[in-house]
Write a protein that holds these residues in place. Structure first.
Motif, PDB file in Angstrom:
ATOM      1  N   THR A  60      40.014  40.598  45.034  1.00  0.00           N
ATOM      2  CA  THR A  60      40.820  39.655  45.365  1.00  0.00           C
ATOM      3  C   THR A  60      42.474  40.234  45.095  1.00  0.00           C
ATOM      4  O   THR A  60      42.431  41.137  44.735  1.00  0.00           O
ATOM      5  N   GLU A  61      43.275  39.784  45.566  1.00  0.00           N
ATOM      6  CA  GLU A  61      44.958  40.097  45.401  1.00  0.00           C
ATOM      7  C   GLU A  61      45.058  40.370  43.850  1.00  0.00           C
ATOM      8  O   GLU A  61      45.737  41.336  43.735  1.00  0.00           O
ATOM      9  N   THR A  62      44.780  39.504  42.946  1.00  0.00           N
ATOM     10  CA  THR A  62      44.916  39.632  41.600  1.00  0.00           C
ATOM     11  C   THR A  62      44.247  40.749  41.233  1.00  0.00           C
ATOM     12  O   THR A  62      44.924  41.345  40.284  1.00  0.00           O
ATOM     13  N   GLU A  63      43.049  41.089  41.631  1.00  0.00           N
ATOM     14  CA  GLU A  63      42.391  42.374  40.904  1.00  0.00           C
ATOM     15  C   GLU A  63      42.624  43.663  41.437  1.00  0.00           C
ATOM     16  O   GLU A  63      42.779  44.763  40.813  1.00  0.00           O
ATOM     17  N   GLU A  70      39.832  31.057  42.088  1.00  0.00           N
ATOM     18  CA  GLU A  70      40.987  30.380  41.252  1.00  0.00           C
ATOM     19  C   GLU A  70      40.712  28.784  41.162  1.00  0.00           C
ATOM     20  O   GLU A  70      41.101  28.281  40.161  1.00  0.00           O
TER      21      GLU A  70
END
Length: 474
Positions: free
Chosen positions: A417-420, A459
């Motif tokens: 993911t973009e967060t990771e 999310e």
């Protein structure tokens, strides 16, 4: 417009045989029934309990894996082996797997971080993000108020202390202790534990006792005191290396106060240790026994022990035996051991081939990233992979791996993911992931939509599970 000849032919055929064309009635069915049409590409999954890894390449289905949920049903053991050459995504898989597991309150992870750049291990950024200070074992800093782990810490049982001392000595000497040296060590250890009560006993106390044994030690076996001293001389010289040699400062004092063994993530930063020196297996032995006697407890927590560069463990017979016992013991208390190795030949052809085979046998989950053709064939023979899987391993692109979960073999694309992403792909991990980044850029456009869907799914669903001991992702 139809040509005249075709119209004439159709009319004549209808006159002789009746109307040829028929109207096919629509058929209503379910996806569960319709998937039978795609038997070659729609292999059965592992269920919907666990954490998302990515998607199965051929069918596009989400791939969910959790050894604790599968244990006892589809898995005989929760241990996991990750193989593959550098630059194909092993580090990214390890880090996202840990981050996703830590969303559940009943998870705890220990990482032995053997790689790093810029003076810190590659797990340092993740530790900072979670507010955790890595346990950095550094010989150059140990003398200047650095981290210490005491093999004689009272938190370790007396039996565990003696077993640890024997393992350290055997690893350093390259062979087992004979009966006489073992006796000298045993009586020295017993005397130190009996007489030193006002503080933590330390290794220098054992060394002093080996050099100057008590007369009672000789009298107990009806031998001369000089014989006991001679029997313990080699043992004293080996332990002296931890006191005054190149490993001094890390193990020759009381355990550093403030090491939090209740933190959700515990990172042992070994990046300052020469990976090719005898120091690494000695460190592995000390950390392994220390964790066995202070970390693994019957408290219903699910624990993950992740070891990078794991061939340092499996390639030493004495350390491999220690970890083999740890795996058998930990399985009853909810421990999943994750070993990350570049090449299987690093261990199966090493000095501890017998012990390595036993550890590999306990790993019911195997994840294999791209390897050269000859290495893939050797890996397939050892692990018993199907022929089709062996043939595609050399063709795998970064981020895609063959997963063998107790015989359920699938090809899986790992999704990040973009967060990771900022935590996974860092400058300090360039040695492992530079090729990942180049290949990922080429594939990014095609996969962006899938990654966004996976991110939205996590999310929406995963945070709601943070307060639960269940691991179900629907």
């Amino acid at each position: 417009m139809r040509d005249p000849l075709t119209a004439l032919t159709d009319a004549f055929t209808s006159f002789l045989f009746g109307k040829v064309e028929t109207t096919r009635l629509p058929v209503r069915t379910s996806t569960g029934q319709a998937q039978a049409v795609y038997l070659p590409t729609a292999a059965p999954g592992l269920g919907d309990s666990g954490v998302i890894i990515g998607r199965e390449v051929y069918s596009g289905k989400g791939y969910i894996y959790d050894p604790f949920q599968l244990y006892g049903q589809q898995l005989p053991a929760p241990h996991w082996l990750v193989l593959g050459e550098s630059g194909n995504g092993k580090s990214a898989l390890e880090k996202t797997y840990v981050l996703r597991q830590l969303r559940f309150r009943d998870r705890q992870v220990v990482v032995l971080d053997a790689q790093g750049e810029d003076g810190v291990g590659e797990w340092n950024l993740i530790a900072q993000e979670l507010g955790i200070t890595p346990i950095r074992l550094d010989p150059t800093a140990a003398l200047d108020h650095g981290i210490r782990l005491n093999p004689l810490d009272p938190a370790i049982t007396t039996t565990g202390q003696l077993a640890l001392l024997r393992t350290i000595i055997e690893v350093a000497m390259g062979h087992g202790l004979d009966e006489r040296s073992g006796f000298a060590l045993k009586v020295a250890h017993a005397y130190v534990n009996e007489t030193i009560v006002e503080r933590q006993p330390v290794l220098s106390d054992i060394v002093d006792q080996l050099r100057h044994p008590e007369p009672e030690s000789a009298e107990a076996m009806n031998v001369a005191i000089d014989d006991v001293r001679a029997w313990g001389l080699d043992v004293a010289l080996v332990l002296d290396r931890l006191v005054d040699g190149d490993l001094r400062g890390m193990f020759d004092g009381p355990t550093t106060v403030g090491i939090d063994l209740d933190a959700p993530l515990i990172v042992f930063d070994l990046s300052h240790i020469d990976r090719n020196s005898i120091a690494m297996p000695i460190l592995m032995a000390i950390v392994g026994v220390w964790l066995e006697h202070t970390w693994i407890r019957p408290d219903r927590k699910k624990r993950i022990f992740l070891v990078e560069e794991a061939w340092h463990i499996i390639n030493s017979p004495f350390v491999a035996q220690l970890f083999q016992r740890l795996l058998k013991f930990g399985r009853r208390l909810g421990l999943s051991f994750v070993a990350v190795v570049h090449h299987l030949s690093d261990v199966v052809d090493g000095a501890a081939a017998k012990e390595a085979a036993a550890i590999l046998k306990m790993a019911s989950t195997r994840t294999i990233y791209a390897q050269k053709a000859d290495e893939a064939r050797a890996t397939g023979r050892v692990l018993g992979l199907p022929r089709w899987a062996v043939e595609i391993i050399p063709t795998l692109t970064p981020g895609i791996a063959v997963w063998d979960v107790n015989g359920n073999v699938q090809v899986v694309k790992h999704l990040i993911t973009e967060t990771e992403r900022p935590l996974v792909f860092t400058d300090r991990a360039m040695t492992e992931s530079s090729r990942d980044l180049a290949a990922d850029d080429a594939l990014r456009a095609a996969e962006l939509e899938a990654e966004q869907r996976a991110a939205a799914f996590m999310e929406q669903h995963v945070p709601d599970l943070g307060g639960s001991s269940e691991s179900t992702v629907a």
